[in-house]
Design a protein around this motif. Structure first.
Motif, PDB file in Angstrom:
ATOM      1  N   GLY A   1      22.773   6.195  22.462  1.00 19.47           N
ATOM      2  CA  GLY A   1      22.076   4.845  22.583  1.00 19.47           C
ATOM      3  C   GLY A   1      20.664   5.027  23.041  1.00 19.47           C
ATOM      4  O   GLY A   1      19.721   4.383  22.339  1.00 19.47           O
ATOM      5  N   ILE A   2      20.363   5.657  24.066  1.00 18.83           N
ATOM      6  CA  ILE A   2      18.986   5.879  24.825  1.00 18.83           C
ATOM      7  C   ILE A   2      18.122   6.795  23.613  1.00 18.83           C
ATOM      8  O   ILE A   2      17.033   6.578  23.686  1.00 18.83           O
ATOM      9  CB  ILE A   2      19.055   6.416  25.986  1.00 18.83           C
ATOM     10  N   GLY A  50       9.499   5.702  23.026  1.00 18.85           N
ATOM     11  CA  GLY A  50       9.967   4.787  24.281  1.00 18.85           C
ATOM     12  C   GLY A  50      10.781   5.113  25.106  1.00 18.85           C
ATOM     13  O   GLY A  50      10.866   6.212  25.475  1.00 18.85           O
ATOM     14  N   THR A  51      11.476   4.287  25.856  1.00 20.54           N
ATOM     15  CA  THR A  51      12.640   4.629  26.722  1.00 20.54           C
ATOM     16  C   THR A  51      13.252   3.383  26.940  1.00 20.54           C
ATOM     17  O   THR A  51      13.208   2.270  26.510  1.00 20.54           O
ATOM     18  CB  THR A  51      11.989   5.260  28.216  1.00 20.54           C
ATOM     19  N   LEU A  85      21.220  -1.795  19.117  1.00 20.27           N
ATOM     20  CA  LEU A  85      22.200  -0.669  18.611  1.00 20.27           C
ATOM     21  C   LEU A  85      22.384  -0.101  20.043  1.00 20.27           C
ATOM     22  O   LEU A  85      23.396   0.338  20.394  1.00 20.27           O
ATOM     23  CB  LEU A  85      21.745   0.231  17.746  1.00 20.27           C
ATOM     24  N   ALA A  86      21.341   0.295  20.755  1.00 15.85           N
ATOM     25  CA  ALA A  86      21.373   1.077  21.971  1.00 15.85           C
ATOM     26  C   ALA A  86      22.621  -0.049  22.797  1.00 15.85           C
ATOM     27  O   ALA A  86      23.296   0.638  23.603  1.00 15.85           O
ATOM     28  CB  ALA A  86      20.066   1.034  22.720  1.00 15.85           C
ATOM     29  N   GLY A  87      22.198  -1.308  23.137  1.00 16.70           N
ATOM     30  CA  GLY A  87      22.837  -2.234  23.900  1.00 16.70           C
ATOM     31  C   GLY A  87      24.367  -1.956  23.491  1.00 16.70           C
ATOM     32  O   GLY A  87      25.157  -2.153  24.434  1.00 16.70           O
ATOM     33  N   ILE A  93      18.732  10.441  29.836  1.00 12.19           N
ATOM     34  CA  ILE A  93      17.324  10.604  29.338  1.00 12.19           C
ATOM     35  C   ILE A  93      17.046  12.274  29.438  1.00 12.19           C
ATOM     36  O   ILE A  93      16.725  12.964  28.520  1.00 12.19           O
ATOM     37  CB  ILE A  93      16.191  10.010  30.121  1.00 12.19           C
ATOM     38  N   ALA A  94      17.715  12.731  30.730  1.00 16.64           N
ATOM     39  CA  ALA A  94      17.621  14.152  30.796  1.00 16.64           C
ATOM     40  C   ALA A  94      18.250  15.104  30.064  1.00 16.64           C
ATOM     41  O   ALA A  94      17.948  16.000  29.233  1.00 16.64           O
ATOM     42  CB  ALA A  94      18.193  14.471  32.287  1.00 16.64           C
ATOM     43  N   SER A  95      19.616  14.622  29.592  1.00 18.56           N
ATOM     44  CA  SER A  95      20.578  15.102  28.677  1.00 18.56           C
ATOM     45  C   SER A  95      19.852  15.247  27.146  1.00 18.56           C
ATOM     46  O   SER A  95      19.970  16.275  26.625  1.00 18.56           O
ATOM     47  CB  SER A  95      21.845  14.695  28.583  1.00 18.56           C
TER      48      SER A  95
END
Length: 335
Positions: free
Chosen positions: A63-64, A72-73, A236-238, A268-270
């Motif tokens: 999703g992220i 973005g983020t 979609l992320a939501g 985010i890190a992954s």
């Protein structure tokens, strides 16, 4: 002369390998060390738990990833996951439970709460998308604001109390295993991963997403409806956060207002470890899966080695900074 140039090129290649794969090398060494010093590390049970944890986080990272690909983020991801988990928990409690959150709620089939939480979380994603696409608020600030807002709502909705006593059918979704070995969560995550791979690689949605991440102005000139595409990505992320939260509460068996804390940072890190560039326009579904798996293995190794949770947080923070720094360095090298 030729020999010197060859040696120089070879040296550069080694440096590139060490830079690009240093995180994987460190985790591989940790796995070998942990496996040789802890007798219960290389077991089917531990592997099953790692796969189950990876599955939920993989869905969140998927999703992220779209928000990162368009430069973005989404800092609200963890809180939306928590909202989904809490909302699902209030809808799947045992019908005869005395302390039921909704006393008059009928016994719903478990797919009904799933649809409800996905729709509710997609609306939160829509809110993020509209704020970013039409009000031109930077994604960092927009999603930071919604993160705080949603966390407050989670506390109000749950009354700052844990929610549990779920139906057995719901618990089975998160804790059940196919043939007693493969968690159902892995199967669900695999299906979601395949769907997302097709979406990213075989559809106009994916083409437009990568185009915006590569050069937003050029994408707009070429006919891409940038605001609409951004909104689709956040919706979609939501929806994916909603699915992840539903599965998370089924896996844990209870939820509270703090559910989903820091999940967005892990995601985010992954994703960054797996090749999703913070500079936009890059990222693959298999790479995201690899990044999530590596990050989860890192946490498990630290737990097996007896590292305290406080110190684990410190190490995870360092990993996040290193992952982003390496990503920026790779991007600068390409330029």
């Amino acid at each position: 002369m030729t020999t010197k140039l060859f040696k120089k090129d070879k040296k550069i290649d080694i440096q590139k390998i060490l830079t690009d794969y240093s995180m994987f090398i460190v985790v591989a060494v940790m796995i070998i060390f942990t496996g040789t010093t802890q007798s219960n590390f290389f077991t089917i049970g531990n592997a099953s738990n790692i796969l189950a944890n990876t599955s939920v986080r993989f869905i969140i990272a998927l999703g992220i990833s779209g928000t990162l690909i368009i430069r973005g983020t989404d800092l609200s991801a963890g809180r939306i996951v928590g909202f989904s988990a809490i909302l699902a928990g209030t809808l799947v409690q045992q019908p005869d439970f005395v302390g039921k959150f909704f006393p008059n709620l009928p016994d719903l089939p478990i797919f009904v709460p799933l649809l409800i939480v996905i729709a509710a979380c997609a609306l939160l994603g829509l809110m993020n998308g509209i704020i970013i696409a039409y009000f031109h608020v930077p994604p960092f600030l927009a999603t930071l604001g919604t993160q705080i807002m949603i966390y407050g709502f989670n506390m109000l909705y749950s009354g700052n109390q844990p929610i549990g006593t779920f139906k057995d059918a719901y618990i089975q979704v998160g804790q059940g295993k196919l043939f007693g070995t493969i968690p159902y969560l892995v199967i669900i995550a695999a299906i979601v991963g395949v769907v997302m791979w097709v979406l990213y690689n075989k559809t106009r949605y994916g083409k437009n997403m990568y185009a915006i991440g590569g050069n937003e102005q050029a994408a707009e000139v070429s006919g891409v409806n940038v605001p609409r595409t951004k909104i689709k990505i956040f919706v979609l992320a939501g929806a994916l956060y909603g699915l992840a939260g539903y599965l998370l509460s089924a896996k844990t068996g209870s939820v509270g207002p703090s559910s989903g804390t820091s999940y967005e940072l892990e995601a985010i890190a992954s994703a960054t470890i797996g090749g999703v560039s913070t500079t936009g326009g890059q990222g693959t579904v298999p790479g995201i899966l690899l990044g999530v798996f590596v990050f989860e293995l890192l946490k498990v190794c630290l737990a097996y080695l007896g590292v305290k949770p406080d110190m684990t947080n410190v190490i995870q923070g360092i990993v996040i900074v290193i992952a982003v720094a390496l990503d920026i360095r790779k991007s600068m090298r390409k330029k």
